[in-house]
Write a protein that holds these residues in place. Structure first.
Motif, short mmCIF file in Angstrom:
data_model
loop_
_atom_site.label_atom_id
_atom_site.label_comp_id
_atom_site.label_asym_id
_atom_site.label_seq_id
_atom_site.Cartn_x
_atom_site.Cartn_y
_atom_site.Cartn_z
N LEU A 1 -37.92 39.66 -5.55
CA LEU A 1 -37.31 38.95 -4.42
C LEU A 1 -37.42 37.44 -4.62
N ARG A 2 -38.59 37.00 -5.03
CA ARG A 2 -38.80 35.55 -5.26
C ARG A 2 -37.84 35.03 -6.32
N GLN B 1 -40.94 36.90 3.88
CA GLN B 1 -42.02 36.07 3.35
C GLN B 1 -41.55 35.31 2.10
N ALA B 2 -40.87 35.99 1.18
CA ALA B 2 -40.37 35.35 -0.03
C ALA B 2 -39.33 34.29 0.30
N LEU B 3 -38.49 34.57 1.29
CA LEU B 3 -37.47 33.61 1.72
C LEU B 3 -38.13 32.36 2.29
N GLN B 4 -39.12 32.54 3.15
CA GLN B 4 -39.84 31.39 3.71
C GLN B 4 -40.51 30.56 2.62
N GLU B 5 -41.11 31.22 1.65
CA GLU B 5 -41.77 30.52 0.54
C GLU B 5 -40.77 29.68 -0.24
N GLU B 6 -39.59 30.25 -0.52
CA GLU B 6 -38.58 29.52 -1.29
C GLU B 6 -38.04 28.32 -0.50
N LYS C 1 -26.60 29.28 0.33
CA LYS C 1 -26.77 30.73 0.51
C LYS C 1 -28.12 31.02 1.16
N LEU C 2 -29.16 30.31 0.76
CA LEU C 2 -30.47 30.49 1.40
C LEU C 2 -30.41 30.12 2.88
N ILE C 3 -29.72 29.04 3.18
CA ILE C 3 -29.59 28.59 4.58
C ILE C 3 -28.85 29.64 5.39
N ARG C 4 -27.77 30.21 4.84
CA ARG C 4 -27.02 31.24 5.55
C ARG C 4 -27.89 32.46 5.81
N ILE C 5 -28.65 32.88 4.82
CA ILE C 5 -29.54 34.04 5.00
C ILE C 5 -30.58 33.72 6.07
N ALA C 6 -31.17 32.54 6.00
CA ALA C 6 -32.24 32.17 6.93
C ALA C 6 -31.76 32.04 8.36
#
Length: 194
Positions: free
Chosen positions: A5-6, A34-39, A16-21
């Protein structure tokens, strides 16, 4: 698993990260969140994105939903740019027929009550002129569209946000939370719908 995931999140561009978040967290497992928040933190992206993630993982109370609604309702109308009335939502329905083919479309609109009334009126006129001519479904879909537009017209001048507006806000709660201090982004949220 979490290492995969990381690595996936590292390969994604910021947008893309912003859209997912802001819109897609509800379908993620806890380790993916958790992996999304870390990235997001490692890239130094806005802390509001973390707030947007967290709000999507909890139940929103009625009072919280109304507060999010008010953040958007105070924006200027995306159609006429007026700030004299609070925004609300409507669903417009349009039927257009071409003898053997009939098209029926429902569309959500967010604007001031006067612009919503105009959107409903325009949809009714277009449907009344061009909806009847299809066989066999033109008549049925025309009546359906006219009835929906008439019903919606009664919901545009409510003092409180109507259910269509609340539904829109609920679907965008992550984006609203992440950008609640960014007036420009909140305005674009309602403007890009129309």
């Amino acid at each position: 698993m979490i290492d995969e995931l990381r690595e996936n999140y590292k390969s994604f561009p910021d947008d893309k990260l912003i859209r997912i978040a802001t819109t897609d967290v509800s379908g993620l497992r806890p380790e993916a969140i958790q992996a999304l928040q870390e990235e997001i933190k490692s890239r130094g992206l806005s802390d509001g994105l973390i707030d947007g993630i967290e709000v999507q993982t909890k139940e929103i109370s009625a009072d919280e939903l109304l507060a999010y609604c008010e953040l958007l309702r105070r924006r200027s109308c995306p159609v006429c740019n007026s700030t004299s009335a609070k925004l609300n939502a409507t669903m417009t329905a349009t039927t257009v027929s071409y003898i053997i083919m009939t098209s029926y479309e429902e569309k959500l609109a967010i604007a001031c009550p006067d612009c919503l009334d105009k959107a409903n009126k325009d949809a009714m006129i277009k449907t009344a002129l061009f909806g009847w001519w299809g066989f066999p479904s033109g008549i049925y879909r025309t009546i359906k569209a006219l009835m929906l537009n008439k019903k919606m017209k009664n919901l545009t001048h409510l003092a409180e946000p109507n259910d269509y507006f609340k539904g829109f806000v609920l679907g965008q709660v992550g984006t609203i939370e992440a950008n609640k201090t960014n007036n420009e982004r909140l305005q674009s949220l309602v403007k890009n719908l129309n």
